[in-house]
Design a protein around this motif. Structure first.
Motif, PDB file in Angstrom:
ATOM      1  N   TRP A   1       2.560  -4.224  -3.194  1.00  0.00           N
ATOM      2  CA  TRP A   1       3.851  -3.630  -3.529  1.00  0.00           C
ATOM      3  C   TRP A   1       4.979  -4.662  -3.680  1.00  0.00           C
ATOM      4  CZ3 TRP A   1       1.150  -0.900   0.619  1.00  0.00           C
ATOM      5  CH2 TRP A   1       0.476   0.235   0.155  1.00  0.00           C
TER       6      TRP A   1
ATOM      7  N   GLY B   1       6.995  -4.273  -0.159  1.00  0.00           N
ATOM      8  CA  GLY B   1       6.017  -4.162   0.925  1.00  0.00           C
ATOM      9  C   GLY B   1       6.495  -4.751   2.227  1.00  0.00           C
TER      10      GLY B   1
ATOM     11  N   GLY C   1      -0.773   4.392   2.821  1.00  0.00           N
ATOM     12  CA  GLY C   1      -0.288   4.229   1.454  1.00  0.00           C
ATOM     13  C   GLY C   1      -1.406   4.075   0.443  1.00  0.00           C
TER      14      GLY C   1
END
Length: 441
Positions: free
Chosen positions: A40, A44, A305
């Motif tokens: 990400w 992240g 996630g």
């Protein structure tokens, strides 16, 4: 690369780092942060920060250092020693009485500390030499101390259940109350086994001789009873205030910490050395658990996630066609296998992101499952080749107790624990009745 493959790579990387001997929180936290950044990007990095904030805002976490402090204060000041002397005098005339008293001592120490290490230290340093001197079978009493000390992670205030509560997002108060009756059930089964074995084989646990009993006056008995009651009174008054609704969970832990300090001061056992040692151990244990919880939350956020939990659920239920109870039993077996190589916190942190959501999806109560997990950890603590309690006992036991004796000693107690686990699985209300009754009020 698919999300399933990323989850598998993430899990295997973490296991590889743990096998290299890295600290649990470092290995898990590192893997979580690296994979979050890789998938990400800069966003992240917020996952680890969010986990830290969630940890710092979790009010029940205040109970952790306070209960650990209370246990170490009672232990370091010698107040817990008074309990054993009390049991020694009052239960010595019974066959196996000192071993039964040792189990009661372990339950009391567990109720004051929440860690198995404290019970093991007191049992190995105080109870074991006395039991051996009295002619008790060394294999049996070695198992008694290992099994009794394992109750520290089940009987409230269990630190392991605090960790589970944080990761599974379950109320710590309910988890602690859920551990009461299973803990007492297991302790009762231990004592019944000792009583029956010593009745069938009196040489395993001889009673105090008539001469020794004659030397102990009623004044001695009453004096030791008063001394031993002090730590028990601290625990039961603290628990009673909580159950009556006078104090909250955190307030009860503060009451226990303050009462333990006042008791040590009143007994003239509180000095600079005791306070320094208590604070040092409290800080060490509390920081260790906070780092582990922080790493676990970050790891769990990344795992969630990825959708890994849904993938595991689909594998077990849809592709393999397993029923809920079959999956649950497989989970418990995996805990025992992992416990041969890892401690309880490492086991929970590794599998919690997978198991806890899956248990909820299968329709099981997560408070009840917390008790099952803890009992399974107790079994794993005593399972060769690398059971945690086995090596603690080897480090603390006198030279005449060999590693072979230690391994032999755990067999009957592991069987009893497995029976207790089965009983709690079949009758969930053993664990759930007390929290349901208390919170219904």
């Amino acid at each position: 690369m698919s999300y399933e493959m990323i989850a598998l790579l993430m899990f295997s990387t973490m296991m590889l780092m743990l096998l290299t001997g890295k600290r649990v929180f470092g290995a898990i936290g590192f893997v979580a942060v690296i994979f979050a950044l890789g998938m990400w990007g800069d966003g992240g990095s917020e996952m680890a920060f969010s986990a830290a904030m969630k940890l710092m805002k979790w009010y029940p976490l205040l109970t952790l250092p306070l209960f650990v402090y209370m246990g170490y204060m009672l232990s370091e000041s010698g107040l817990a020693d008074d309990l054993y002397r009390m049991f020694h005098v009052w239960m010595g005339p019974v066959r196996g009485g000192l071993a039964i008293g040792t189990i009661v001592l372990m339950v009391a120490v567990s109720a004051m500390n929440g860690l198995s290490v404290a019970g093991m230290a007191i049992g190995a340093s105080i109870a074991l030499p006395e039991l051996l001197r009295r002619g008790y079978d060394k294999v049996m009493v070695t198992g008694v101390i290992q099994a009794g000390s394992s109750l520290g992670i089940l009987v409230p205030p269990s630190v392991v259940l605090v960790l589970y509560g944080m990761i599974a997002r379950q109320p710590v108060g309910q988890l602690w109350l859920a551990g009461v009756f299973p803990g007492l059930l297991m302790a009762g089964m231990f004592m019944l086994y000792i009583a029956i074995r010593c009745w069938l084989q009196p040489e395993m646990g001889p009673a105090l001789s008539k001469e020794e009993r004659a030397e102990i006056t009623w004044a001695d008995k009453i004096g030791l009873l008063k001394a031993g009651v002090v730590p028990l009174f601290i625990f039961f008054s603290m628990t009673g205030l909580f159950l009556m609704g006078i104090t909250s969970l955190v307030e009860s832990s503060a009451v226990g910490a303050l009462a333990a300090t006042i008791a040590a001061l009143a007994k003239r056992r509180l000095n600079r050395a005791v306070m320094e040692e208590t604070l040092r151990k409290t800080l060490s244990i509390s920081c260790m658990f906070m780092w582990i919880i922080l790493a676990a939350l970050a790891f769990g956020a990344v795992f969630d996630g990825l959708g890994a939990v849904k993938a595991i659920e689909s594998l077990f239920v849809d592709q393999l066609g397993l029923g809920p109870w079959q999956i649950l039993i497989m989970m418990q077996i995996s805990f025992v296998l992992m416990g041969m190589f890892l401690d309880d916190t490492a086991m929970l942190v590794i599998v919690a992101p997978l198991y806890v959501p899956l248990v909820g999806a299968l329709g099981f109560d997560l408070v009840w499952y917390g008790v099952l997990y803890t009992i399974t950890c107790q079994i794993a603590y005593m399972t060769p080749p690398f059971g945690y309690n086995l090596f603690l006992m080897r480090a603390m036991a006198p030279p005449e107790v060999t590693l072979k004796d230690i391994y032999k000693s755990i067999t009957p107690f592991v069987i009893i624990m497995a029976m207790a686990l089965g009983i709690v699985m079949v009758f969930p209300q053993i664990a759930l009745w007390l929290p349901e009754w208390h919170y219904a009020r």
